[in-house]
Enzyme design. Structure first.
Site, PDB file in Angstrom:
ATOM      1  N   ASP A   1       2.865  -2.401   6.024  1.00 38.98           N
ATOM      2  CA  ASP A   1       4.296  -1.856   5.827  1.00 38.98           C
ATOM      3  C   ASP A   1       4.994  -3.229   5.294  1.00 38.98           C
ATOM      4  OD1 ASP A   1       3.970  -2.994   8.664  1.00 38.98           O
ATOM      5  OD2 ASP A   1       6.170  -2.396   8.735  1.00 38.98           O
TER       6      ASP A   1
ATOM      7  N   GLU B   1       5.109  -3.363  11.729  1.00 37.03           N
ATOM      8  CA  GLU B   1       5.363  -4.640  12.196  1.00 37.03           C
ATOM      9  C   GLU B   1       6.647  -5.013  11.755  1.00 37.03           C
ATOM     10  OE1 GLU B   1       5.582  -8.946  12.380  1.00 37.03           O
ATOM     11  OE2 GLU B   1       5.787  -7.762  10.541  1.00 37.03           O
TER      12      GLU B   1
HETATM   13 ZN   LIG Z   1       4.587  -9.783   8.026  1.00 42.94          ZN
END
Ligand SMILES: [Zn+2]
Length: 380
Positions: free
Chosen positions: A74, A138
């Site tokens: 992501d 994340e």
């Molecule tokens: Zn990163």
């Protein structure tokens, strides 16, 4: 000719990932692409998705040691398109630099890891187990990403020996820094209760600002620890303080504050909470405290993994003594290190991450892959 093709392998895969618009928590097909490459090498793939997050766990080999290559697909939002030189999701090379959202954070790291595995396995079999842990959460809450996968694998009794996170960690040149630890982050929303009333009749009210003031003075003056060779002392900072109705004749009923600890390995979250509670209690406050722990601190000792990383970086870049770094923001290393793995972060130069015109030097892509390959060569 063959060398040219090999050198382009990381670039091509990085570009293919950048072209997938994977805004947190949308993986946008990145894991499928990476999984396809790993399956071709013989990896066993397992989707450990949760809460709309795509998580891939892929393993190859038998027995120990278990080394995990970890990363996220992501990316953060690019911001206004017109602020970029080129479309953030159309990878573009200008003057030896690759531009695109995720170029440094961290699609190049993932691509370099996959190519490193491909090259090593083209030469020989593994001595132990190589795993990939890839998530699409994340940059967001990170609740259903690496943390979730670690919980699932922990419950199976799995325990890794080493973990390398491919976050952008270099300061100016590839290989100049290895992240070996992070401070912890502990926050609290605190409401101190009083009793609302008229300022002319303070005996009929209880002013929570006045009650809080001496406790706050003590909190800000407290030395929580002295830090150590790798970390500065733990810091306590108030980021928000609110009270009052806006009227000048009303004693407010409560005061709200938000504070945060950035804490080193000399302290831990439970102790800090207890020490804050003791100070508030000693000042006789009535309060409601809502704590949130973003991550415990960790520090990887200088052992096999750090040694292998240093040796590989020296081979590829000529940098003999990379800085062993513990600064910067949080990463998924905070979930991998407490699992018991020696954990480091090695990745490209990080000066453009999360910014407009995020980029990575094209020359660094293949060299990053060689660094990972060198670590695998030494440990597996
Ligand atoms: Zn990163």
């Amino acid at each position: 000719m063959a060398d040219d093709v090999a050198a382009r392998a990381v670039l091509d895969l990085t570009c293919a990932l950048i072209a997938r618009r994977s805004l947190t928590p949308d993986d946008a097909g990145c894991c499928a692409l990476l999984g396809e490459r790993l399956a071709r090498l013989g990896f066993t793939l397992e989707a450990i998705d949760a809460g709309g997050v795509t998580n891939l766990w892929a393993t190859l080999g038998n027995g120990g040691p278990l080394l995990i290559l970890a990363g996220h697909t992501d990316v953060v939002p690019p911001g206004p398109r017109e602020a970029w030189f080129s479309d953030p999701f159309e990878p573009q090379i200008r003057d030896g630099v690759l531009y695109g959202r995720g170029a440094a954070d961290m699609k190049s790291g993932l691509a370099a890891m996959v190519v490193a595995a491909e090259r090593l396995l083209a030469r020989r079999a593994l001595r132990g187990t190589l795993a990939f842990l890839i998530t699409s959460d994340e940059e967001g809450s990170a609740r259903h990403g690496t943390r979730h996968v670690v919980e699932v694998l922990k419950a199976r009794g799995l325990r890794p020996d080493y973990a390398i996170v491919g976050e952008a960690t270099a300061a100016e040149r590839l290989g100049d820094r290895i992240t070996i630890g992070r401070r912890g982050s502990l926050g609290c929303n605190l409401r101190v209760l009083g009793k609302q009333g008229h300022v002319a009749y303070p005996d009929k009210a209880e002013n929570p600002i006045h009650r809080l003031a001496p406790a706050l003075a003590e909190l800000t003056a407290t030395v929580w620890d002295h830090g150590n060779a790798h970390f500065p002392p733990t810091s306590f900072q108030v980021s928000n303080l609110h009270a009052g109705t806006g009227a000048n004749n009303v004693i407010p009923g409560h005061v709200d504050l938000i504070f945060n600890f950035r804490f080193c390995t000399e302290s831990n979250a439970e102790d800090l909470k207890a020490r804050v509670g003791a100070i508030l209690d000693r000042h006789g406050l009535r309060y409601e405290a809502d704590w949130w722990l973003s991550g415990e601190p960790f520090l990887t000792r200088e052992a096999e993994l750090v040694d292998a990383a240093r040796a590989s970086i020296a081979d590829v870049t000529g940098i003999a003594a990379p800085l062993l770094f513990t600064g910067g923001g949080t990463s998924d290393a905070r979930f991998l290190a407490p699992w018991g793995a020696q954990t480091v972060e090695i990745g490209p130069v990080n000066d453009s991450i999360h910014k407009i015109n995020e980029h990575v030097r094209v020359d660094d892509l293949d060299r990053l892959s060689r660094i990972y390959e060198g670590v695998l060569e030494r440990l597996l």
